[in-house]
Design a protein around this motif. Structure first.
Motif, PDB file in Angstrom:
ATOM      1  N   ARG A  72      45.643 -14.044 -25.934  1.00  0.00           N
ATOM      2  CA  ARG A  72      45.781 -14.123 -24.474  1.00  0.00           C
ATOM      3  C   ARG A  72      45.090 -12.944 -23.802  1.00  0.00           C
ATOM      4  O   ARG A  72      44.329 -13.123 -22.846  1.00  0.00           O
ATOM      5  CB  ARG A  72      47.264 -14.140 -24.094  1.00  0.00           C
ATOM      6  N   ASN A  73      45.333 -11.744 -24.284  1.00  0.00           N
ATOM      7  CA  ASN A  73      44.723 -10.561 -23.671  1.00  0.00           C
ATOM      8  C   ASN A  73      43.212 -10.536 -23.842  1.00  0.00           C
ATOM      9  O   ASN A  73      42.470 -10.256 -22.893  1.00  0.00           O
ATOM     10  CB  ASN A  73      45.333  -9.293 -24.273  1.00  0.00           C
ATOM     11  N   ILE A  91      38.831 -17.614 -29.358  1.00  0.00           N
ATOM     12  CA  ILE A  91      39.655 -18.814 -29.488  1.00  0.00           C
ATOM     13  C   ILE A  91      39.454 -19.462 -30.854  1.00  0.00           C
ATOM     14  O   ILE A  91      40.418 -19.846 -31.529  1.00  0.00           O
ATOM     15  CB  ILE A  91      39.329 -19.810 -28.354  1.00  0.00           C
ATOM     16  N   ALA A  92      38.188 -19.577 -31.287  1.00  0.00           N
ATOM     17  CA  ALA A  92      37.896 -20.190 -32.586  1.00  0.00           C
ATOM     18  C   ALA A  92      38.547 -19.411 -33.722  1.00  0.00           C
ATOM     19  O   ALA A  92      39.175 -19.991 -34.626  1.00  0.00           O
ATOM     20  CB  ALA A  92      36.383 -20.263 -32.790  1.00  0.00           C
ATOM     21  N   SER A  93      38.421 -18.090 -33.687  1.00  0.00           N
ATOM     22  CA  SER A  93      39.006 -17.260 -34.745  1.00  0.00           C
ATOM     23  C   SER A  93      40.526 -17.296 -34.705  1.00  0.00           C
ATOM     24  O   SER A  93      41.193 -17.334 -35.747  1.00  0.00           O
ATOM     25  CB  SER A  93      38.509 -15.820 -34.613  1.00  0.00           C
ATOM     26  N   LEU A 155      46.479 -19.576 -24.115  1.00  0.00           N
ATOM     27  CA  LEU A 155      45.216 -19.796 -23.404  1.00  0.00           C
ATOM     28  C   LEU A 155      45.452 -20.148 -21.946  1.00  0.00           C
ATOM     29  O   LEU A 155      44.707 -19.714 -21.063  1.00  0.00           O
ATOM     30  CB  LEU A 155      44.412 -20.900 -24.093  1.00  0.00           C
ATOM     31  N   LEU A 156      46.481 -20.925 -21.667  1.00  0.00           N
ATOM     32  CA  LEU A 156      46.807 -21.240 -20.277  1.00  0.00           C
ATOM     33  C   LEU A 156      47.188 -19.968 -19.524  1.00  0.00           C
ATOM     34  O   LEU A 156      46.843 -19.805 -18.350  1.00  0.00           O
ATOM     35  CB  LEU A 156      47.945 -22.253 -20.224  1.00  0.00           C
ATOM     36  N   GLN A 160      45.146 -17.888 -16.362  1.00  0.00           N
ATOM     37  CA  GLN A 160      46.054 -17.825 -15.220  1.00  0.00           C
ATOM     38  C   GLN A 160      46.424 -19.218 -14.708  1.00  0.00           C
ATOM     39  O   GLN A 160      46.423 -19.495 -13.511  1.00  0.00           O
ATOM     40  CB  GLN A 160      45.442 -16.969 -14.102  1.00  0.00           C
ATOM     41  N   LYS A 161      46.777 -20.090 -15.667  1.00  0.00           N
ATOM     42  CA  LYS A 161      47.239 -21.444 -15.343  1.00  0.00           C
ATOM     43  C   LYS A 161      48.633 -21.648 -15.958  1.00  0.00           C
ATOM     44  O   LYS A 161      48.889 -22.620 -16.661  1.00  0.00           O
ATOM     45  CB  LYS A 161      46.267 -22.492 -15.898  1.00  0.00           C
ATOM     46  N   THR A 162      49.523 -20.716 -15.671  1.00  0.00           N
ATOM     47  CA  THR A 162      50.849 -20.763 -16.277  1.00  0.00           C
ATOM     48  C   THR A 162      51.667 -21.953 -15.784  1.00  0.00           C
ATOM     49  O   THR A 162      52.636 -22.359 -16.441  1.00  0.00           O
ATOM     50  CB  THR A 162      51.621 -19.467 -15.990  1.00  0.00           C
ATOM     51  N   ALA A 163      51.316 -22.507 -14.640  1.00  0.00           N
ATOM     52  CA  ALA A 163      52.031 -23.693 -14.160  1.00  0.00           C
ATOM     53  C   ALA A 163      51.863 -24.853 -15.130  1.00  0.00           C
ATOM     54  O   ALA A 163      52.773 -25.674 -15.310  1.00  0.00           O
ATOM     55  CB  ALA A 163      51.532 -24.097 -12.771  1.00  0.00           C
ATOM     56  N   MET A 164      50.700 -24.916 -15.783  1.00  0.00           N
ATOM     57  CA  MET A 164      50.475 -25.984 -16.753  1.00  0.00           C
ATOM     58  C   MET A 164      51.371 -25.812 -17.980  1.00  0.00           C
ATOM     59  O   MET A 164      51.808 -26.795 -18.579  1.00  0.00           O
ATOM     60  CB  MET A 164      49.007 -26.013 -17.176  1.00  0.00           C
TER      61      MET A 164
END
Length: 443
Positions: A72-73, A91-93, A155-156, A160-164
């Motif tokens: 995330r960071n 993300i892949a790793s 990842l969300l 900054q898509k924490t609503a999802m």
């Protein structure tokens, strides 16, 4: 440009809260409706076993070595620099590493499950050993699978898509409610069926979110098999710190139910769980306000926007006053609300209600400052206080229960005392960083 970015960050933060409020409200309603259904379906003793089992199984999530939070960071940092290629590589790793860990955990835990005396672990003779083992194996399969696909939540948060992520919880809770309702109408009491229903609802939600994120919004970030050392090492570097904190939190919170099971009996876990669930209205509300700030702080910090961070921290302290008022109101109304919600067969004491109310206040206070230090990756103080709290919690619980006679509330009071270290240290650390007004850690 900086002002425009700051305004857009604030606009998105408020948008995420608005979306999360709706999703969380429906998710909580579904969860609240499911609790009495599960208690009636299983009975108090089996429900206590089920609740404890979920807590024990949640230990598996902490074996990600903190990669989820590290991912995330790192993704948030890369996106703050507009480097989507680096974000995709991380993300892949991350997915590849967690996939391998998940596979190893599934094989290990499933194999070990054949040699564990589960009736002794859960202090019950009311459920056959074979049924308990099957239930554990079902839960392990789905939790380990979700351990991998659940990276979508990190990842969300990074984008900054924490609503999802809140939408995912809504999907999971509604499905769980529907599945439990069907079980009550079509089957006799079977804890293994409940494990299957819970697992299906959990993974379905994350599959839906993953499809939306990777196939509808961010095709260029879609993970491919990769174990690049240049990305694995930074993920593990910060991830292991998060992992240690997570491990400490695991011991502090998860062992509470195990202690209750061993010191009082599994039926008392139901009382503890019901009161916690009631106060979770406040916890959920505060979390949906504070959680979007994690990656927002990361973005602001790496852009040098300290003024925005100061404004947000001040607003969070104002919101905390509302948390205090909410805890007082829920505390006064707890017993009649539980009587309406669950029924009068669940009798909870005022000391337990007060203790859990205090716990919610300390947790919310710590959360205000933890979101900031998590976002910037300066988590050493949090690490030290968490480890100390981990070693304090269990002996304090035993002392408070056996020698001070505090009963069930003594378990919660021990947790509060353990968390108080961070309640003092984190504000001091954050205030120091704000006074400096510059980065004090490297990305």
């Amino acid at each position: 440009m900086t002002l425009d970015v700051s305004k857009e960050r604030t606009r998105n933060y408020l948008q995420q809260i608005k979306g999360a409020v709706v999703y969380k409200a429906v998710a909580m309603l579904a969860s609240f409706l499911a609790i009495p259904l599960m208690i009636r379906y299983l009975g108090q003793e089996q429900f206590g076993v089920w609740s404890t089992l979920l807590t024990v199984m949640s230990w598996i999530v902490f074996f990600d070595l903190g990669v989820g939070n590290g991912l995330r960071n790192k993704v948030a940092e890369a996106l703050a620099r507009n480097d989507r290629k680096e974000a995709a590589d991380y993300i892949a790793s991350g997915y590849s590493l967690i996939g391998l860990i998940a596979l190893a955990l599934w094989v290990l835990v499933t194999g070990v499950s054949f040699f564990v005396p589960w009736q002794t672990v859960f202090n019950t003779q009311g459920i056959p050993e074979a049924t308990l083992r099957l239930t554990v194996q079902i839960a392990v399969f789905f939790i380990v699978l979700n351990f991998w696909i659940g990276l979508i939540s990190a990842l969300l948060g990074a984008v900054q898509k924490t609503a999802m992520a809140a939408l995912g919880q809504l999907i999971s809770n509604v499905l769980a409610l529907l599945f439990v309702f069907v079980l009550t109408k079509t089957t006799d009491t079977a804890i293994s069926y409940l494990a299957l229903a819970y697992g299906l609802s959990l993974v379905t939600a994350n599959i839906v979110l993953s499809f939306w994120f990777f196939y509808q919004q961010n095709c260029d970030l879609r993970p491919t098999p990769s174990l690049d050392k240049t990305h694995i090492k930074p993920l593990l570097s910060i991830g292991l710190k998060f992992f240690t904190i997570q491990l400490a939190v695991l011991v502090i919170f998860s062992t509470d139910k195990m202690l209750i099971t061993q010191l009082f009996g599994p039926e008392y876990v139901t009382q503890y769980d019901v009161v916690f669930k009631l106060f979770s209205v406040i916890t959920f509300a505060h979390t949906l306000i504070s959680m979007p700030l994690w990656s927002a702080y990361t973005d602001a910090y790496h852009r040098g926007d300290m003024a925005w961070i100061k404004r947000m921290l001040h607003k969070q302290l104002i919101i905390f006053i509302g948390v205090i008022i909410s805890v007082i109101v829920v505390g006064f109304l707890a017993r009649p609300l539980i009587a309406i919600w669950i029924g009068r067969e669940i009798d909870v004491s005022y000391p337990l209600i007060i203790a859990i109310g205090l716990f919610v206040l300390v947790s919310a206070w710590n959360n205000i400052y933890a979101m900031f230090v998590n976002g910037i990756g300066d988590i050493k103080i949090q690490l030290y206080t968490a480890v100390i709290a981990m070693f304090l919690n269990v002996p304090l619980s035993i002392i408070f229960v056996k020698y001070l006679g505090l009963g069930l509330s003594g378990i919660v009071m021990a947790t509060i005392v353990s968390l108080s270290l961070a309640a003092v240290a984190l504000p001091i650390q954050v205030n120091r960083i704000m006074r400096l007004g510059v980065k004090v850690v490297s990305a």
